[in-house]
Design an enzyme around this catalytic site. Structure first.
Site, PDB file in Angstrom:
ATOM      1  N   CYS A 141       3.226   8.480   1.530  1.00  0.00           N
ATOM      2  CA  CYS A 141       3.430   7.499   2.586  1.00  0.00           C
ATOM      3  C   CYS A 141       3.709   6.167   1.891  1.00  0.00           C
ATOM      4  O   CYS A 141       2.884   5.693   1.119  1.00  0.00           O
ATOM      5  CB  CYS A 141       2.164   7.417   3.443  1.00  0.00           C
ATOM      6  SG  CYS A 141       2.181   6.070   4.626  1.00  0.00           S
TER       7      CYS A 141
ATOM      8  N   CYS B  93       4.546  -7.413   7.796  1.00  0.00           N
ATOM      9  CA  CYS B  93       5.400  -6.926   8.878  1.00  0.00           C
ATOM     10  C   CYS B  93       5.518  -8.010   9.943  1.00  0.00           C
ATOM     11  O   CYS B  93       4.583  -8.761  10.184  1.00  0.00           O
ATOM     12  CB  CYS B  93       4.787  -5.665   9.497  1.00  0.00           C
ATOM     13  SG  CYS B  93       5.787  -4.915  10.797  1.00  0.00           S
TER      14      CYS B  93
ATOM     15  N   GLU C  21       0.824  -1.212   0.000  1.00  0.00           N
ATOM     16  CA  GLU C  21       0.000   0.000   0.000  1.00  0.00           C
ATOM     17  C   GLU C  21       0.857   1.261   0.000  1.00  0.00           C
ATOM     18  O   GLU C  21       1.959   1.273   0.535  1.00  0.00           O
ATOM     19  CB  GLU C  21      -0.861   0.038   1.272  1.00  0.00           C
ATOM     20  CG  GLU C  21      -1.991  -0.944   1.261  1.00  0.00           C
ATOM     21  CD  GLU C  21      -2.892  -0.795   2.484  1.00  0.00           C
ATOM     22  OE1 GLU C  21      -3.068   0.322   2.987  1.00  0.00           O
ATOM     23  OE2 GLU C  21      -3.409  -1.829   2.922  1.00  0.00           O
TER      24      GLU C  21
ATOM     25  N   CYS D 177      -2.534  -3.212  14.655  1.00  0.00           N
ATOM     26  CA  CYS D 177      -2.130  -2.880  13.279  1.00  0.00           C
ATOM     27  C   CYS D 177      -2.489  -3.997  12.307  1.00  0.00           C
ATOM     28  O   CYS D 177      -2.190  -5.165  12.544  1.00  0.00           O
ATOM     29  CB  CYS D 177      -0.626  -2.620  13.230  1.00  0.00           C
ATOM     30  SG  CYS D 177      -0.029  -2.221  11.579  1.00  0.00           S
TER      31      CYS D 177
ATOM     32  N   CYS E  70      -4.049   1.323   8.270  1.00  0.00           N
ATOM     33  CA  CYS E  70      -2.818   0.738   7.734  1.00  0.00           C
ATOM     34  C   CYS E  70      -2.978  -0.743   7.456  1.00  0.00           C
ATOM     35  O   CYS E  70      -3.193  -1.532   8.365  1.00  0.00           O
ATOM     36  CB  CYS E  70      -1.688   0.923   8.737  1.00  0.00           C
ATOM     37  SG  CYS E  70      -1.758   2.484   9.608  1.00  0.00           S
TER      38      CYS E  70
ATOM     39  N   LEU F  77       5.155   5.034  20.008  1.00  0.00           N
ATOM     40  CA  LEU F  77       5.289   4.762  21.445  1.00  0.00           C
ATOM     41  C   LEU F  77       4.023   4.077  21.969  1.00  0.00           C
ATOM     42  O   LEU F  77       4.074   2.987  22.517  1.00  0.00           O
ATOM     43  CB  LEU F  77       5.569   6.080  22.182  1.00  0.00           C
ATOM     44  CG  LEU F  77       6.018   5.956  23.630  1.00  0.00           C
ATOM     45  CD1 LEU F  77       7.309   5.167  23.743  1.00  0.00           C
ATOM     46  CD2 LEU F  77       6.189   7.345  24.250  1.00  0.00           C
TER      47      LEU F  77
ATOM     48  N   CYS G  44       2.339  -5.748  16.216  1.00  0.00           N
ATOM     49  CA  CYS G  44       1.576  -4.795  17.048  1.00  0.00           C
ATOM     50  C   CYS G  44       0.094  -5.164  16.977  1.00  0.00           C
ATOM     51  O   CYS G  44      -0.444  -5.416  15.896  1.00  0.00           O
ATOM     52  CB  CYS G  44       1.788  -3.362  16.567  1.00  0.00           C
ATOM     53  SG  CYS G  44       3.510  -2.838  16.649  1.00  0.00           S
TER      54      CYS G  44
ATOM     55  N   ASN H 284      -7.348   3.783  14.654  1.00  0.00           N
ATOM     56  CA  ASN H 284      -8.189   3.401  13.531  1.00  0.00           C
ATOM     57  C   ASN H 284      -8.706   1.995  13.789  1.00  0.00           C
ATOM     58  O   ASN H 284      -7.917   1.060  13.806  1.00  0.00           O
ATOM     59  CB  ASN H 284      -7.317   3.341  12.281  1.00  0.00           C
ATOM     60  CG  ASN H 284      -7.746   4.324  11.255  1.00  0.00           C
ATOM     61  OD1 ASN H 284      -8.927   4.476  10.985  1.00  0.00           O
ATOM     62  ND2 ASN H 284      -6.777   4.993  10.674  1.00  0.00           N
TER      63      ASN H 284
HETATM   64  N1  SAH Z   1       6.516   0.029  11.564  1.00  0.00           N
HETATM   65  C1  SAH Z   1       6.599   1.449  11.672  1.00  0.00           C
HETATM   66  C2  SAH Z   1       5.885   2.208  10.573  1.00  0.00           C
HETATM   67  C3  SAH Z   1       4.553   1.724  10.057  1.00  0.00           C
HETATM   68  S1  SAH Z   1       3.034   2.145  10.819  1.00  0.00           S
HETATM   69  C4  SAH Z   1       6.121   1.896  13.015  1.00  0.00           C
HETATM   70  O1  SAH Z   1       5.702   1.067  13.801  1.00  0.00           O
HETATM   71  O2  SAH Z   1       6.234   3.066  13.325  1.00  0.00           O
HETATM   72  C5  SAH Z   1       2.831   3.864  10.898  1.00  0.00           C
HETATM   73  C6  SAH Z   1       2.130   4.292  12.179  1.00  0.00           C
HETATM   74  O3  SAH Z   1       0.743   3.880  12.186  1.00  0.00           O
HETATM   75  C7  SAH Z   1       2.735   3.705  13.443  1.00  0.00           C
HETATM   76  O4  SAH Z   1       2.820   4.681  14.428  1.00  0.00           O
HETATM   77  C8  SAH Z   1       1.729   2.646  13.821  1.00  0.00           C
HETATM   78  O5  SAH Z   1       1.844   2.310  15.178  1.00  0.00           O
HETATM   79  C9  SAH Z   1       0.441   3.329  13.450  1.00  0.00           C
HETATM   80  N2  SAH Z   1      -0.722   2.463  13.352  1.00  0.00           N
HETATM   81  C10 SAH Z   1      -0.795   1.184  12.928  1.00  0.00           C
HETATM   82  N3  SAH Z   1      -2.059   0.722  13.002  1.00  0.00           N
HETATM   83  C11 SAH Z   1      -2.800   1.734  13.473  1.00  0.00           C
HETATM   84  C12 SAH Z   1      -4.176   1.866  13.787  1.00  0.00           C
HETATM   85  N4  SAH Z   1      -5.038   0.862  13.613  1.00  0.00           N
HETATM   86  N5  SAH Z   1      -4.592   3.067  14.252  1.00  0.00           N
HETATM   87  C13 SAH Z   1      -3.731   4.094  14.430  1.00  0.00           C
HETATM   88  N6  SAH Z   1      -2.418   4.025  14.156  1.00  0.00           N
HETATM   89  C14 SAH Z   1      -1.953   2.843  13.696  1.00  0.00           C
END
Ligand code: SAH
Length: 345
Positions: A105, A112, A92, A119, A333, A215, A116, A290
């Site tokens: 972006c 990945c 994406e 995500c 994402c 964080l 997390c 999200n």
């Molecule tokens: N792996 C990297 C970059 C990719 S994600 C990272 O962890 O920073 C980009 C951002 O979107 C990160 O801060 C991630 O934690 C956040 N993110 C992922 N899923 C999300 C969601 N469902 N709602 C809000 N932020 C989200």
């Protein structure tokens, strides 16, 4: 013989490649310029001899992405892309238009490995790393399709950029090259879930890009529940690596904090966060989480966001609540890709 992807090479590497073929440095620079104008066949490089073009055809290739699907927001023009890679994988990318320019972006990995829990990019695990050229190719395709220059890049698509350290740092060198896309380091943001040793390695490279840290929690206990990486590195180790980054680059660090209802959005957490970040040149970006189909997390309520924000402000921490872009095409994402993969089955 394995063909070399020229779009994945820094200018210095391309010069070396061409010199090994017995060609002069200026030829390499001509080719570098063609590549980063978005030319993706050697035949179009009209200032090269036919002989050389043939030779390149045999030894090299140029990474490409194709547009598999795209969604355009009627509200603000935000455009989400599904890109098809040469081996059939899907990634994406998003372009957002602001007054000061267009921000791309882009993804750094297919899927990945970080896991997390909020995500969508990580649900099917890591498929593979992207090559530097595939990062560049995303931007070139966006510029071509959008018909405008990309001025800012955020590495916030799928993948953990520091888990693909070598290709991503090569990408940073390539995209910054004045004979290439020439995007300034200050216009590039790398977002990481917090791989501490790689943050320090990146600091040592002294490439003054913006660093964003995902964080999402003010203490180890909550962070471990949300992010497996927190079991490997403590928050204290992470913050210490941020101090190190600042020493080397003196660029304000961004902390991303997705507010999840009843999980990390209480007043107490806001106090803890303020204490944690005190004295660090930084900025906090609050993002109402999200919701992802596969997960049960919900966005924090408006008034809770306000309280959280005001506590940080009270302690002198710079904070903004992220403006939602493309709300009508909102797929958190990785969700767009997951839906697409489902429908392809
Ligand atoms: N792996 C990297 C970059 C990719 S994600 C990272 O962890 O920073 C980009 C951002 O979107 C990160 O801060 C991630 O934690 C956040 N993110 C992922 N899923 C999300 C969601 N469902 N709602 C809000 N932020 C989200």
């Amino acid at each position: 013989m394995l063909k070399v992807d020229l779009l994945s090479l820094t200018k210095e590497e391309l010069i070396k490649f061409m010199e090994d073929l017995g060609e002069k440095k200026f030829r390499a620079i001509q080719i570098f310029q063609w590549l980063h104008k978005g030319i993706n066949s050697f035949d179009e490089m009209t200032n090269l001899s036919k002989n050389l073009r043939q030779k390149l055809e045999e030894m090299a290739y140029i990474s490409q992405v194709r547009i598999e699907n795209k969604l355009v927001s009627k509200l603000d023009g935000t455009t989400k892309y599904l890109f098809l890679l040469e081996d059939g994988h899907i990634i994406e990318g998003v372009v957002m238009s602001y007054k000061h320019g267009n921000t791309a972006c882009i993804s750094s990995q297919v899927g990945c490995a970080m896991g997390c829990s909020f995500c969508a990019s990580t649900i099917k695990g890591l498929e593979r790393n992207l090559k530097a050229g595939e990062l560049i190719a995303q931007i070139l395709m966006m510029e071509k399709d959008f018909g405008a220059r990309i001025s800012n890049i955020v590495l916030m698509g799928s993948g953990e950029p520091l888990h693909n350290y070598k290709e991503v740092t090569n990408f940073l060198r390539i995209v910054n090259d004045e004979d290439g896309l020439n995007i300034g380091n200050r216009h590039i943001t790398l977002s990481t879930c917090g791989l501490v040793p790689e943050i320090k390695d990146l600091a040592d490279l002294r490439i003054p890009i913006n660093l964003a840290i995902s964080l999402h929690a003010p203490n180890d206990e909550i962070r471990k529940r949300l992010m497996p990486i927190a079991k490997r590195y403590t928050i204290d180790e992470l913050i210490e690596s941020c101090h190190y980054y600042l020493q080397k680059n003196n660029r304000r660090i961004t902390f991303e904090y997705a507010l999840i209802r009843g999980v990390n959005d209480g007043e107490e957490e806001a106090y803890q966060l303020s204490k944690l970040l005190k004295g660090l040149l930084c900025h906090v970006n609050l993002i109402p989480v999200n919701p992802v189909d596969e997960r049960e997390y919900r966005k924090s309520q408006q008034h809770q966001v306000k309280i959280f924000e005001s506590v940080l402000k009270k302690y002198g921490i710079e904070v903004t609540v992220r403006r939602e872009m493309g709300a009508d095409i909102n797929a958190a994402c990785g969700q767009l890709r997951n839906k697409h993969l489902e429908s392809r089955k």
